[in-house]
Design a protein around this motif. Structure first.
Motif, PDB file in Angstrom:
ATOM      1  N   ASP A 129       5.102  10.188 -33.368  1.00 29.85           N
ATOM      2  CA  ASP A 129       4.219   9.170 -32.796  1.00 29.85           C
ATOM      3  C   ASP A 129       2.935   9.040 -33.611  1.00 29.85           C
ATOM      4  N   HIS A 130       2.319  10.169 -33.938  1.00 26.41           N
ATOM      5  CA  HIS A 130       0.995  10.149 -34.563  1.00 26.41           C
ATOM      6  C   HIS A 130       1.018   9.989 -36.077  1.00 26.41           C
ATOM      7  N   HIS A 131       2.121  10.399 -36.725  1.00 27.96           N
ATOM      8  CA  HIS A 131       2.120  10.424 -38.182  1.00 27.96           C
ATOM      9  C   HIS A 131       3.242   9.608 -38.829  1.00 27.96           C
ATOM     10  N   ALA A 132       4.202   9.141 -38.037  1.00 28.72           N
ATOM     11  CA  ALA A 132       5.301   8.371 -38.616  1.00 28.72           C
ATOM     12  C   ALA A 132       5.518   7.034 -37.906  1.00 28.72           C
ATOM     13  N   PHE A 133       4.681   6.739 -36.924  1.00 26.30           N
ATOM     14  CA  PHE A 133       4.698   5.436 -36.245  1.00 26.30           C
ATOM     15  C   PHE A 133       6.036   5.129 -35.572  1.00 26.30           C
ATOM     16  N   LEU A 134       6.679   6.168 -35.055  1.00 24.83           N
ATOM     17  CA  LEU A 134       7.790   5.991 -34.119  1.00 24.83           C
ATOM     18  C   LEU A 134       7.223   6.331 -32.745  1.00 24.83           C
ATOM     19  N   PRO A 135       6.992   5.337 -31.902  1.00 24.48           N
ATOM     20  CA  PRO A 135       6.245   5.580 -30.662  1.00 24.48           C
ATOM     21  C   PRO A 135       6.900   6.605 -29.753  1.00 24.48           C
ATOM     22  N   PHE A 136       6.072   7.495 -29.242  1.00 23.52           N
ATOM     23  CA  PHE A 136       6.479   8.436 -28.208  1.00 23.52           C
ATOM     24  C   PHE A 136       6.854   7.639 -26.959  1.00 23.52           C
ATOM     25  N   PHE A 137       7.927   8.082 -26.291  1.00 21.98           N
ATOM     26  CA  PHE A 137       8.327   7.413 -25.050  1.00 21.98           C
ATOM     27  C   PHE A 137       8.304   8.359 -23.865  1.00 21.98           C
ATOM     28  N   ALA A 138       8.865   9.562 -24.001  1.00 23.16           N
ATOM     29  CA  ALA A 138       8.945  10.463 -22.857  1.00 23.16           C
ATOM     30  C   ALA A 138       8.956  11.907 -23.320  1.00 23.16           C
ATOM     31  N   ASP A 139       8.404  12.771 -22.481  1.00 21.21           N
ATOM     32  CA  ASP A 139       8.371  14.196 -22.765  1.00 21.21           C
ATOM     33  C   ASP A 139       9.182  14.961 -21.727  1.00 21.21           C
ATOM     34  N   ASP A 140      10.087  15.786 -22.184  1.00 21.95           N
ATOM     35  CA  ASP A 140      10.789  16.777 -21.373  1.00 21.95           C
ATOM     36  C   ASP A 140      11.905  16.226 -20.489  1.00 21.95           C
ATOM     37  N   THR A 141      11.701  15.076 -19.861  1.00 25.61           N
ATOM     38  CA  THR A 141      12.732  14.521 -18.983  1.00 25.61           C
ATOM     39  C   THR A 141      12.859  13.017 -19.170  1.00 25.61           C
ATOM     40  N   VAL A 142      14.098  12.522 -19.117  1.00 20.84           N
ATOM     41  CA  VAL A 142      14.377  11.084 -19.210  1.00 20.84           C
ATOM     42  C   VAL A 142      15.398  10.727 -18.134  1.00 20.84           C
ATOM     43  N   ARG A 143      15.072   9.749 -17.324  1.00 24.86           N
ATOM     44  CA  ARG A 143      16.048   9.242 -16.353  1.00 24.86           C
ATOM     45  C   ARG A 143      17.067   8.390 -17.095  1.00 24.86           C
ATOM     46  N   LEU A 144      18.356   8.629 -16.825  1.00 25.94           N
ATOM     47  CA  LEU A 144      19.434   7.853 -17.421  1.00 25.94           C
ATOM     48  C   LEU A 144      20.191   7.166 -16.292  1.00 25.94           C
TER      49      LEU A 144
END
Length: 291
Positions: free
Chosen positions: A141-156
């Motif tokens: 997110d901070h150094h390669a410009f691939l935006p952070f979306f979620a940390d640790d858990t993702v609802r599927l």
């Protein structure tokens, strides 16, 4: 007083303010409520050395989750209620087991993963504790410009779309010092700091692929032949604690196909930083390829 938030794509009503989430404005307060969150301050019995987390059925579609020494939850189809010594205990444990049980009751999954956005789709980062999921998400997110979306858990959900709980990465202070970045709020119960990220405004994005992380001497990246159905099931939050009735629901759920990859990150932190452009290139290639 009731507070309204969006959590994992749901409209949730809470009896206490949740500082991690932007509160809905009065203009949007008449929306349909999907879920009620209720916190009650109370003493939790101290756990003995042999006690572990337990999920017990209370009645049809209602379960009690006991996290020894921290919190007790009751999860039903419409509510997650909690008794805990303080709000920090409630918020530190809310995003995991309680929501995992809640989504299973609704025929969906809560996956143990971080996620970044590539070509308007999600790349899930999976792996064991300490593999570097949160750290790599934050670095991308901070150094390669691939935006952070979620940390640790993702609802599927059933359509293979991913939702996040909030827009923060949780990092140990020592890691945050290496990476750089501002922390906010207090340490959670795992000793991690909540760190805001420039995450995508999208509430939901399609999941494109899963990448399993591990640590090693040298970097590698390859397609995996790991069983897709097994992958999803093994990475459900709290799988080892699920009682038989919920395990049967897990086995009955359709598991969507995705591309699966394995990536080894170097043990040396600076090497990982230097590899960010290459990792970004691989993730974009995956996201742009035909499903």
């Amino acid at each position: 007083m009731a507070y309204l938030y969006t959590v994992y794509g749901l409209t949730a009503q809470s009896n206490i303010p949740i500082w991690l989430l932007p509160e809905h404005t009065p203009a949007t307060a008449n929306r349909k409520i999907d879920l009620s969150l209720h916190f009650q301050q109370g003493n939790i019995r101290r756990c003995s050395g042999g006690e572990s987390i337990a999920i017990c059925p209370v009645c049809n579609d209602c379960y009690e989750i006991r996290i020894p020494g921290i919190a007790t939850y009751q999860v039903s189809l419409s509510e997650i209620s909690c008794i805990a010594p303080d709000e920090n205990a409630f918020l530190s444990t809310l995003w995991n087991l309680p929501f995992s049980v809640w989504f299973l009751l609704h025929g969906e999954l809560l996956i143990h993963a971080c996620a970044v956005v590539a070509n308007n789709s999600l790349i899930l980062l999976m792996g064991s504790k300490g593999a570097g999921k949160s750290t790599l998400s934050f670095l991308l997110d901070h150094h390669a410009f691939l935006p952070f979306f979620a940390d640790d858990t993702v609802r599927l959900d059933c359509a293979s779309s991913g939702y996040r709980a909030h827009g923060y990465a949780k990092l140990f202070p020592s890691i945050l010092t290496k990476i750089g970045g501002d922390s906010t709020g207090s340490l959670n119960l795992a000793g991690k700091l909540y760190t805001p990220c420039s995450f995508s405004d999208a509430a939901v994005l399609p999941v494109r692929a899963a990448v399993f992380l591990k640590r090693g001497a040298a970097f590698s990246f390859e397609a995996s032949k790991f069983s897709q159905a097994t992958m999803w099931r093994q990475n459900i939050v709290g799988l080892t604690y699920l009682p038989p009735a919920l395990l049967r629901q897990v086995m009955a759920l359709p598991m969507p196909p995705h591309s699966i990859y394995r990536m080894t990150l170097p043990n040396d932190f600076q090497q990982t930083v230097r590899l960010l452009p290459e990792i970004k290139k691989k993730f974009l290639s995956i996201a742009c390829s035909e499903p």
